[in-house]
Design a protein around this motif. Structure first.
Motif, mmCIF file in Angstrom:
data_model
loop_
_atom_site.group_PDB
_atom_site.id
_atom_site.type_symbol
_atom_site.label_atom_id
_atom_site.label_comp_id
_atom_site.label_asym_id
_atom_site.label_seq_id
_atom_site.Cartn_x
_atom_site.Cartn_y
_atom_site.Cartn_z
ATOM 1 N N ASP A 1 0.827 -1.203 0.000
ATOM 2 C CA ASP A 1 0.000 0.000 0.000
ATOM 3 C C ASP A 1 0.866 1.260 0.000
ATOM 4 N N LEU A 2 2.000 1.186 0.707
ATOM 5 C CA LEU A 2 2.907 2.349 0.718
ATOM 6 C C LEU A 2 3.451 2.646 -0.663
ATOM 7 N N LYS A 3 3.813 1.588 -1.354
ATOM 8 C CA LYS A 3 4.354 1.782 -2.700
ATOM 9 C C LYS A 3 3.328 2.444 -3.605
ATOM 10 N N LYS A 4 2.027 1.984 -3.491
ATOM 11 C CA LYS A 4 0.994 2.599 -4.314
ATOM 12 C C LYS A 4 0.748 4.047 -3.893
ATOM 13 N N ALA A 5 0.848 4.291 -2.573
ATOM 14 C CA ALA A 5 0.626 5.655 -2.097
ATOM 15 C C ALA A 5 1.721 6.612 -2.527
ATOM 16 N N LEU A 6 2.875 6.052 -2.830
ATOM 17 C CA LEU A 6 4.001 6.902 -3.255
ATOM 18 C C LEU A 6 4.068 7.086 -4.766
ATOM 19 N N THR A 7 3.336 6.257 -5.484
ATOM 20 C CA THR A 7 3.359 6.351 -6.949
ATOM 21 C C THR A 7 2.180 7.159 -7.442
ATOM 22 N N ASP A 8 2.292 7.609 -8.672
ATOM 23 C CA ASP A 8 1.263 8.473 -9.249
ATOM 24 C C ASP A 8 -0.053 7.717 -9.386
ATOM 25 N N PHE B 1 16.145 -0.974 -2.237
ATOM 26 C CA PHE B 1 15.347 -0.155 -1.329
ATOM 27 C C PHE B 1 15.264 1.272 -1.861
ATOM 28 N N PRO B 2 14.436 1.537 -2.865
ATOM 29 C CA PRO B 2 14.324 2.881 -3.442
ATOM 30 C C PRO B 2 13.358 3.762 -2.681
ATOM 31 N N TRP B 3 13.080 3.412 -1.439
ATOM 32 C CA TRP B 3 12.059 4.150 -0.708
ATOM 33 C C TRP B 3 12.457 5.611 -0.483
ATOM 34 N N ALA B 4 13.722 5.853 -0.235
ATOM 35 C CA ALA B 4 14.144 7.232 0.053
ATOM 36 C C ALA B 4 13.812 8.167 -1.103
ATOM 37 N N ARG B 5 14.119 7.747 -2.301
ATOM 38 C CA ARG B 5 13.852 8.592 -3.458
ATOM 39 C C ARG B 5 12.354 8.828 -3.637
#
Length: 1402
Positions: A98-105, A161-165
């Motif tokens: 869910d975090l990944k989707k929340a961070l993507t367009d 781990f590309p979370w920072a970007r």
């Protein structure tokens, strides 16, 4: 309540319209998750993605943010509902999917029609746009960022781990930040706690996240991080470049960056350069540039990687971008490089980059490079290091490198020319392929240029390249082959260089398969040698000799490198080609004596200058060319049958010599066309080759041919000049030809035996030298009676056009011969005085003007005649100057006497002028054995200036001894005559020759020290060696003395000779010598200049007399006076003050003399100046005004002081005007030319100054303009006066002056109008007047309107006089210069016709 509202919303939506497919998914989602967060965002149009599908938006993102903000703020429990919302959000994003989707367009749903696009902002980014939850969401994101950062520390691959970007991307480019302080604090905490990879991502995004007011705080944080973690330097600098920080903080950051730079790897350099130049002010640039020059170390390390080379290119690219963005940055670099004394390779790279990037700075860069080379800062070692370390960088700027090298090559500075040669060599060594082709083509363009200097310089570089690094040119040798097709435009010296270059490449031992190249050269040589044109045949001879030289040198190299190669193979292989060429030349020149003589001279050249000439080739020359010399030219005395009137003379064995040279006999046979094998034209060239080959084969000892030095010469007999006068023309020709041949024979004998060690041979050489002096004097006397059209035998074969006749210009020191008077006489007006004395009635012939022109007043051959018809003395002959000087008749025979010393000094000064001074410039780039070959100095100019220096220094030491001897002699004369310089004993027998020797020694020293090479630090040791020679005579024995102390000692030593200088020419040489020596000093220069001024002043206060005792007059006196005056004025520290003290006094004196009617006056202030040469003083005074004005303006920054200078200058102008009106002879041209320069200076700098001061000092400015206009009226009258007098020499300068006057009128009018002072400008018609103000009756028309700065009518204007209008109009129609000075009244016909004065108020 919450659940029911949720359901009602969904139910109502369902009832109003059919539920889409995605909406059903929302219903399913709502049934599973009953959170406030999910329901709130869903109600605002957000669609949660299921599975791998991304989240969606059913509306525009701005609408969603607006709805969400209202939803939250209008909730009944606000702001406590925010806590629940954020808690639900935190729970939601704990799931990585869910975090990944929340961070993507997000994607826009299909039913949404009013949106900005198919893709919109991510969920978290949308939440950050809501002010009420922004800080809480940011905190949540930063916590997640740190969480992922800590997790990444234990991971093996950070890319997993590309979370920072992704997280940081949500916070970039937010329209509004509610709490900037909180944001910057959170970012600082992340930077402190996160690991390096996350820090790099955070720093990269910082400029896009924080607010402007937080830039200073973040910059300080980054600055401290820069010191702690140097690996983050690139990204930190990129971030800092995007921040707007306070100047003081930026200064601190710059200091830290420069500190880090010293230890930073090469890969960081581009970022450092980019940051330091962003927003750099002019005041900060010196510190930045100095730091970069020290920190950017491009020294190659072992195992340099490709990344390091790429970093160098990127660094220079960053510099170029900085220069393109701001010229201030480029100027800052130029200033620092100009003042830097510790050169680094980066300096040269930066100059090249600026040259390539900024066309407007190209000229400045070229001047800067030239000055650094001249000062010795840019050395060849530095240039080599630059090309080695920055090879990849300089490759991108090859065109600029070529341009700079070509510019340096064509400068007059010898150091720059030498440096340019090395520059071209490095270009060929380091850049191959098409770069090398461009370099070679550039050299070919220079070589084939119509400009003779450029052509010679290009050939010099090619020759040096072939000599030192032929392998650089070998790949492009076919390009150079095109030079063969340009041989027709080259003179013989250039042909020699071209053929030497091509043959060295064609027969280079390192290159195989050159058959095509060699065949092409051989074909051109055969074509030229077979030509019937003498010039083409000479070019073919030179080409053949150069080819033979290259072949012989190659044979030696092969034999040294290949021991298995037999001599038979050599003789049958390459040597056979050389021998065939020599046979071809011998056959082709058999009936062309001059071409054959050139062949022998060229063979002598390669024998003397080629150190590795093959032994087999030398043996062939000795066998085939020299064995017949004795049979052809030397006769046995016992078997010789002399013609009547011939006798053997100049025997040095008391008549016991068994052989002689039947010279007169051969001349007679040639005149009578008696067939024979002997060719007299090549005699001396033959002898030269013979002795050089003997020196090679006999280790420098000439015992085998020493009999030639003492053998007699068969010469015609005649009693005296009167006997010669009555002879037939054929008899005269035999005598004159015999004298020419005999002198040249003795000259070559002196060249041959001058270095022999035998004491007997030394005496014989001196005997031959005295005989040469006597014979040349005798020849000079007889040439006065030479038959009409006489042509001396040729002996110089390098002239492009053969010299077949003596100069037709008569001498200057006698009366002109009788003859027809035509309008286009090219002969001068005087001939030799000896012709006047021959007035016997029974003699009908007169002295031939052509012959008289070749004799000087002292009875010696002219310089032009000696150079064209007498063989050149080698440089080795100068060793004779080191021999002691005879003081009486009992001294040893191998000593010099006055006449022989004078003879040698004339030759020595001529060589020095060509090598160091005002003759043909000899560049320090020593070609393979070639130079431009001036007639009479062919062999001397084959030596470079550096090569000649040791000999010149050695000779200088002996000349100083002789100088003291002459000074003692002159001092004795002065004491005997009580200091009267025109006493009878001052012109006693022998004094004339001593005065000439004294002058020539001083002249030689002045020329020697005038060499520009002494200005280069590379020649500092040579300069000190020369100064020490004269320093010994001045009492300076300290070998470790500084240059400044040596200069002071030399100045004092040479100044002591001023008291015993008796000739004006000697005084000029002494002043020039002292002036040149002064330039070598830095500490003592002011004191030395003061002493020099005293010397010049003393000379200007003395009367000067010629060798015969008459006062000095004429052009020579004027030239000498000009040197003394210019040197005296140049020593003045304040030229304008000098004018103030001198000008009025000079004007008063000539006024007094004019009023008294004195026509034979001289000035009290300068007794040497009289009526005949006063124009020289006038020119120097006006030059002093111009130079003083420029010096004052360059040294003054205050506008107030500059205005005072202009006031002073304008005050001087009436003095010059008064002098011209009193003494116009010789001053008109000077006042017109230099007044135009002065007015130009006023236009360039004075007008702006007047404009600035008109507001504050209106009356003073208008008064200055009024006074200037009075002088302009005088110039106006002067223009028409010169036209009335039809003075063509002066009139040619009038158009430029009139144009400048018109420009000045327009500029002054504009300035007055701009400052509200147009009432001070009155225009009116001027009459054409002469110097005394009288109207010129034949031309009284209006020529041009002039302004009156006084605001009144021009007193010279004519208010009436309409009767003259018709005549004036006619005069203007015939005026060829009317267009040069436009008339202000153009278009006003009524005003012109009435010839009335008028005024114009604007």
């Amino acid at each position: 309540m919450y659940k029911s509202r949720k359901r009602r919303t969904v139910s109502s939506d369902s009832s109003s319209s059919p539920l889409p497919k995605q909406a059903s998914v929302v219903v399913e989602k709502s049934k599973q998750i009953k959170s406030y967060f999910d329901d709130t965002v869903s109600s605002c149009g957000f669609v949660f993605g299921v599975g791998n599908k991304p989240n969606g938006l059913a509306c525009d993102q701005a609408v969603f943010a607006y709805k969400l903000k209202n939803k939250l703020q209008q909730h009944h429990s606000f702001p406590s509902n925010i806590d629940e919302f954020v808690e639900n959000l935190e729970t939601f994003i704990n799931n990585e999917a869910d975090l990944k989707k929340a961070l993507t367009d997000t994607e826009t749903t299909e039913d949404c029609e009013t949106t900005r696009g198919n893709v919109q902002a991510s969920l978290l980014q949308l939440l950050l746009t809501v002010d009420c939850i922004q800080a809480r969401v940011m905190k949540l994101l930063f916590e997640k960022l740190l969480e992922f950062s800590f997790a990444a520390e234990s991971a093996s691959n950070e890319d997993e781990f590309p979370w920072a970007r992704l997280i940081l991307r949500q916070m970039r480019f937010l329209d509004n930040i509610v709490d900037p302080k909180f944001l910057s604090t959170q970012l600082a905490e992340v930077l402190d706690a996160a690991q390096t990879a996350v820090q790099r991502e955070v720093i990269f995004c910082l400029p896009d996240i924080i607010c402007d007011e937080q830039h200073d705080e973040i910059a300080q944080k980054l600055s401290s991080l820069l010191v702690e973690k140097s690996e983050l330097t690139p990204v930190i600098l990129d971030a800092l470049s995007c921040l707007s920080v306070a100047p003081d903080i930026r200064a601190e950051v710059v200091d830290q960056v420069l500190t880090v730079l010293r230890t930073a790897p090469t890969e960081f350099f581009p970022n450092v350069v980019k940051f330091l130049h962003v927003d750099a002010s002019a005041t900060d640039l010196p510190q930045i540039v100095s730091g970069l020059r020290k920190g950017l170390d491009f020294t190659p390390l072992h195992g340099d990687t490709e990344a390091a080379e790429s970093a160098k290119v990127l660094t220079v690219t960053a510099l170029r971008d900085a220069f393109l963005l701001s010229k201030v940055v480029a100027d800052g670099w130029l200033k620092v490089i100009e003042s830097a004394l510790d050169p680094v390779p980066l300096d040269i790279v930066v100059l090249v980059v600026i040259h390539a990037a900024l066309p407007s700075r190209q000229r400045l860069v070229e001047l800067r490079v030239r000055s650094k080379i001249k000062s010795g800062v840019f050395s060849e070692a530095l240039l080599k290091k630059t090309f080695t370390t920055m090879n990849a960088v300089l490759r991108n700027f090859h065109d600029s490198l070529l341009t700079i090298a070509s510019t340096l090559l064509q400068t007059a500075d010898s150091a720059a020319s030498s440096h340019a040669s090395y520059w071209f060599r490095l270009l060929l060594l380091h850049f191959g392929g098409h770069f090398a082709q461009e370099t070679v083509l550039k050299l070919m363009i220079l070589t084939c240029a119509d400009n003779r200097t450029s052509s010679r310089l290009g050939l010099d570089v090619l020759s040096s390249l072939v000599r030192d690094c032929a392998e650089c040119l070998l790949p492009n040798r076919l390009l150079l082959l095109n030079l063969l097709h340009k041989l027709t435009k080259f003179d013989l010296g250039q042909v020699e260089q071209v053929m030497d270059v091509l043959c060295q490449l064609a027969y280079n031992p390192q290159q195989d398969g050159n058959d095509l190249f060699q065949d092409e050269i051989h074909m051109v040589i055969c074509k030229k040698v077979s030509s019937s044109t003498i010039l083409d045949k000479k070019k073919g001879v030179i080409g053949a000799v150069m080819a033979a030289k290259a072949i012989a040198s190659r044979t030696t190299n092969i034999s040294q490198n290949s021991s298995s190669l037999s001599s038979d193979d050599l003789s049958q292989g390459t040597m056979r080609n050389a021998i065939e060429l020599m046979d071809l030349v011998m056959a082709g020149t058999k009936t062309y004596p001059e071409a054959q003589g050139l062949f022998f001279d060229e063979m002598s050249l390669i024998a003397a200058k080629t150190p590795n000439l093959g032994e087999s080739f030398i043996a062939w020359i000795n066998e085939k060319l020299l064995t017949d010399f004795e049979d052809q030219y030397i006769a046995d005395v016992s078997e010789l049958r002399l013609e009547k009137g011939f006798a053997i003379k100049f025997e040095e064995n008391n008549g016991e010599s068994e052989i002689c040279l039947p010279l007169a006999q051969m001349v007679f046979e040639k005149q009578q066309a008696i067939p024979g094998k002997r060719n007299l034209v090549i005699l001396n060239s033959y002898l030269r080759l013979l002795r050089l080959i003997k020196m090679l084969t006999c280790s420098g000892v000439l015992d085998e041919i020493d009999a030639l030095l003492v053998c007699g010469v068969v010469m015609p007999e005649y009693e005296d000049e009167d006997d010669f006068r009555y002879m037939e023309p054929d008899q005269k020709q035999v005598i004159l030809d015999s004298l020419f041949y005999c002198i040249n024979w003795f000259r070559e004998l002196i060249n041959a035996f001058v270095l022999q060690k035998s004491a007997l041979l030394k005496e014989k050489v001196m005997v031959r030298l005295r005989q040469v002096v006597d014979l040349e004097h005798r020849l000079a006397v007889l040439m006065l009676r030479a038959p009409e059209g006489y042509e001396p035998p040729p002996c110089q074969f390098y002239a492009t056009q053969p010299v077949t006749q003596i100069s037709k210009k008569p001498a200057r020191d006698g009366k002109k011969p009788p003859g027809k008077r035509g309008r286009k006489r090219k002969a001068s007006k005087k001939s030799n005085e000896a012709a006047e004395e021959e007035d016997e009635p029974e003699v009908e012939e007169e002295v031939a003007p052509a012959a008289a022109s070749n004799i000087t007043s002292s009875g010696t051959l002219s310089v032009d005649m000696r150079h064209h018809f007498l063989r050149e003395l080698d440089v080795d002959v100068l060793v004779l100057l080191c021999r002691p000087l005879n003081t009486d008749e009992t001294t040893s025979k191998d000593h010099l006497d006055i006449r022989t010393l004078l003879f040698l000094l004339h030759d020595y000064v001529g060589k020095l002028e060509h090598l160091y001074g005002g003759g043909v410039k000899t560049w320090p780039i020593k070609p393979a054995e070639t130079m431009s070959l001036p007639v009479g100095f062919t062999n001397a100019c084959r030596h470079s200036s550096q090569e000649f220096l040791p000999s010149a220094i050695k000779v200088m030491q002996k000349l100083c001894t002789k100088l003291e001897t002459f000074a003692e002699y002159f001092q004795g004369l002065l004491e005997a005559s009580d200091g009267i310089t025109d006493a009878p004993n001052m012109f006693e027998a022998g004094s004339v020759e001593r005065k000439q020797c004294f002058r020539l020694i001083l002249q030689s020293l002045a020329i020697f020290y005038s060499w520009h090479g002494f200005e280069s630090p590379e020649n500092l040791d040579r300069l000190k060696a020369a100064l020490k020679v004269c320093g010994r005579y001045a009492g300076t024995e300290n070998t470790d003395a500084s240059v400044d102390s040596l200069v002071r000692a030399n100045f004092k030593y040479f100044r002591s000779y001023s008291k015993c200088t008796l000739q004006l020419s000697a005084a000029c040489s002494l002043v020039t010598l002292l002036q040149r020596i002064t330039t070598f000093s830095h500490e003592s220069k002011p004191a030395l200049r003061k002493n020099l001024a005293e010397v010049c002043r003393a000379f200007l206060n003395r009367p000067w007399f010629t060798e015969t005792g008459s006062p000095e007059t004429g052009a020579a006196c004027g030239r000498g006076l000009r040197i003394l005056l210019s040197s005296y004025i140049s020593c003045s520290s304040d030229k304008l003050q000098f004018l103030r003290d001198t000008l009025s006094e000079v004007r008063e004196e000539i006024e007094q003399h004019t009023n008294d009617g004195n026509n034979n006056w001289s000035l009290r202030v300068f007794p040497t100046v009289n009526k005949s040469n006063f124009s020289v003083l006038f020119v120097q005074l006006f030059k002093c005004l111009l130079e003083g004005a420029e010096d004052a303006f360059n040294s003054m920054s205050s506008s107030e002081k500059q205005f005072k200078v202009w006031r002073l200058i304008v005050d001087f102008l009436p003095e010059f005007e008064a002098i011209v009106k009193i003494h116009s002879a010789g001053t008109l041209s000077a006042v017109i030319r230099m007044s135009q320069q002065l007015l130009k200076l006023f236009l360039n700098s004075g007008i702006r100054l007047m404009d600035a001061f008109l507001r504050d000092k209106r009356e003073e400015v208008i008064l200055l303009l009024k006074d200037l206009q009075k002088y302009n009226r005088f110039l106006h009258n002067l223009c028409f006066y010169t036209k009335e007098q039809k003075n063509v020499a002066v009139t040619k300068f009038v158009p430029r002056l009139r144009l400048t006057l018109e420009q000045l009128r327009v500029q002054v009018k504009s300035v007055l109008a701009a400052n509200g002072c147009i009432g001070a400008f009155t225009a009116g018609n001027l009459r054409n007047r002469n110097l005394q103000g009288e109207v010129i009756s034949s031309q009284s028309t209006v020529d041009g309107a002039e302004y009156d700065a006084a605001g009144q009518s021009n007193p010279d204007d004519d208010d009436g006089g309409g009767d003259d209008n018709d005549d004036d109009a006619e005069g203007d129609e015939d005026d060829p210069e009317e267009e040069e000075c436009p008339d202000e009244n153009d278009g006003s016909a009524e005003s012109d016709n009435d010839n009335r004065s008028y005024s114009e108020e604007l």
